[in-house]
Motif scaffolding. Structure first.
Motif: not given
Length: 368
Positions: A71-74, A54, A91, A108-111, A106, A104
């Motif tokens: 935020l956790t980017c996955e 993560h 971003w 959203s947590s998804s790419y 920023l 990413f």
């Protein structure tokens, strides 16, 4: 909040420091894994910490020990090895051992974008034009990605044996280009008492003329670190061989048509591993860090080594320049970080408190 300094590593902790006093002001747990890399947004509001798999974003104004990431980017499937922010912080980009480079938003947590490099990615850098990413991977390849185009790289460079560089379109002869020359100002590295380095490595690290040795033959060693500014592109492999290209920053578009190889040199003694290579903000120096317990500074005009910073007692994993290029912070396996005055090449502060290797450091002391 004029200076933000943070370190992290194998003890699963992120520490914030008051840079002038070397006092640790707060500690954040990172329970997932070790922390591989850190970066701070240009506005100093957020810190990104990347581990396996993560990327977690923390608000810097709220760094008490119970603070949760905002935020956790996955999306990555294995260790994240490199992260960075676009110049206004909207971003973030990343590279991972899963073989991808991702972008990413920023919010959203998804790419939003994912590029397949086909091999584990060790390093990613953003072109000053903010539209191209440069990655280095374990295949020995440097790839250029255009964010405005398809998911395929637009340029691939493979630094090759001897004084030649090969890319996917042609073979470029570097014999006529500038090679590093010995410098009378080279500082000999300091060997620490009780070092576990072999005698051969000790002896080779005492030689001050390693910068004058043309790059030895190698077989597509993994690209460990890449960096780029408005003038040069730097790629370094894990055998401590550094390759430098000039590029036309005025084009603002595809650097693939303007790359000119200008230098290649070996940055650390034989048998050493190189871990990072970064260009100073003023573009006058490259810093390299290695397993020989040193960070080394290289002049970007002559590509001669100008100094060796050798007070650490373990591998030097990471380094970051101050905004004015007058100071450098290094992070080491000896569980410490050190602040160096680059005018005197002396340690002026030491940051201790980690209980394991310090593998990454982030600094933002800009005035804007």
């Amino acid at each position: 909040m004029s200076v933000i300094l943070a370190t992290a590593g194998y003890d699963h902790k992120i520490r914030f420091w008051e840079a002038p006093s070397a006092v640790s002001t707060s500690t954040l747990p990172y329970p997932d894994s070790q922390v591989n890399c850190l970066d701070i947004t240009p506005d100093k509001q957020f810190l990104a910490a990347a581990g396996n798999p993560h990327i977690r974003i923390y608000e810097i104004n709220n760094t008490n020990s119970n603070a949760a990431p905002v935020l956790t980017c996955e999306g990555h499937l294995s260790s994240v090895t490199s992260i960075g922010f676009q110049n206004n912080g909207r971003w973030m980009y990343s590279g991972s051992e899963d073989g991808t480079v991702k972008v990413f938003d920023l919010r959203s947590s998804s790419y939003q974008r994912s590029f397949n490099a086909n091999f584990p990615v060790n390093s990613v850098a953003l072109h000053p034009n903010q539209t191209q990413l440069i990655s280095g991977d374990r295949s020995g390849s440097v790839k250029v990605w255009d964010l405005r185009q398809s998911k395929q790289w637009v340029k691939e460079l493979v630094p090759d044996v001897g004084t030649h560089m090969r890319n996917q379109n042609s073979v470029v002869d570097m014999e006529g280009s500038k090679q590093p020359q010995p410098s009378s100002s080279v500082t000999k590295p300091t060997n620490v008492e009780g070092s576990s380095l072999s005698n051969a490595t000790r002896n080779s690290s005492r030689q001050s003329n390693i910068s004058a040795t043309p790059t030895a033959l190698h077989s597509k060693a993994a690209i460990q670190s890449v960096d780029i500014d408005s003038r040069i592109l730097v790629a370094a492999n894990n055998h401590a061989q550094v390759f430098v290209w000039n590029h036309d920053s005025d084009s603002g578009n595809c650097i693939s048509s303007s790359l000119q190889p200008i230098a290649t040199y070996t940055a650390h003694p034989p048998g050493s591993y190189l871990l990072k290579a970064k260009i100073s903000p003023d573009s006058n120096h490259i810093v390299t860090t290695g397993s020989d317990w040193t960070a080394r500074l290289w002049d970007t005009n002559t590509f001669a080594m100008t100094s060796t910073l050798g007070m650490h007692q373990g591998w030097v994993w990471d380094a970051v320049f101050s905004a004015d290029s007058s100071y450098l912070v290094t992070a080491s396996s000896d569980a410490s970080a050190r602040l160096w005055n680059l005018r005197s090449n002396e340690v002026v502060r030491q940051y201790t408190g980690h209980h394991g290797a310090v593998t990454c450091v982030a600094l933002n002391d800009s005035s804007t």
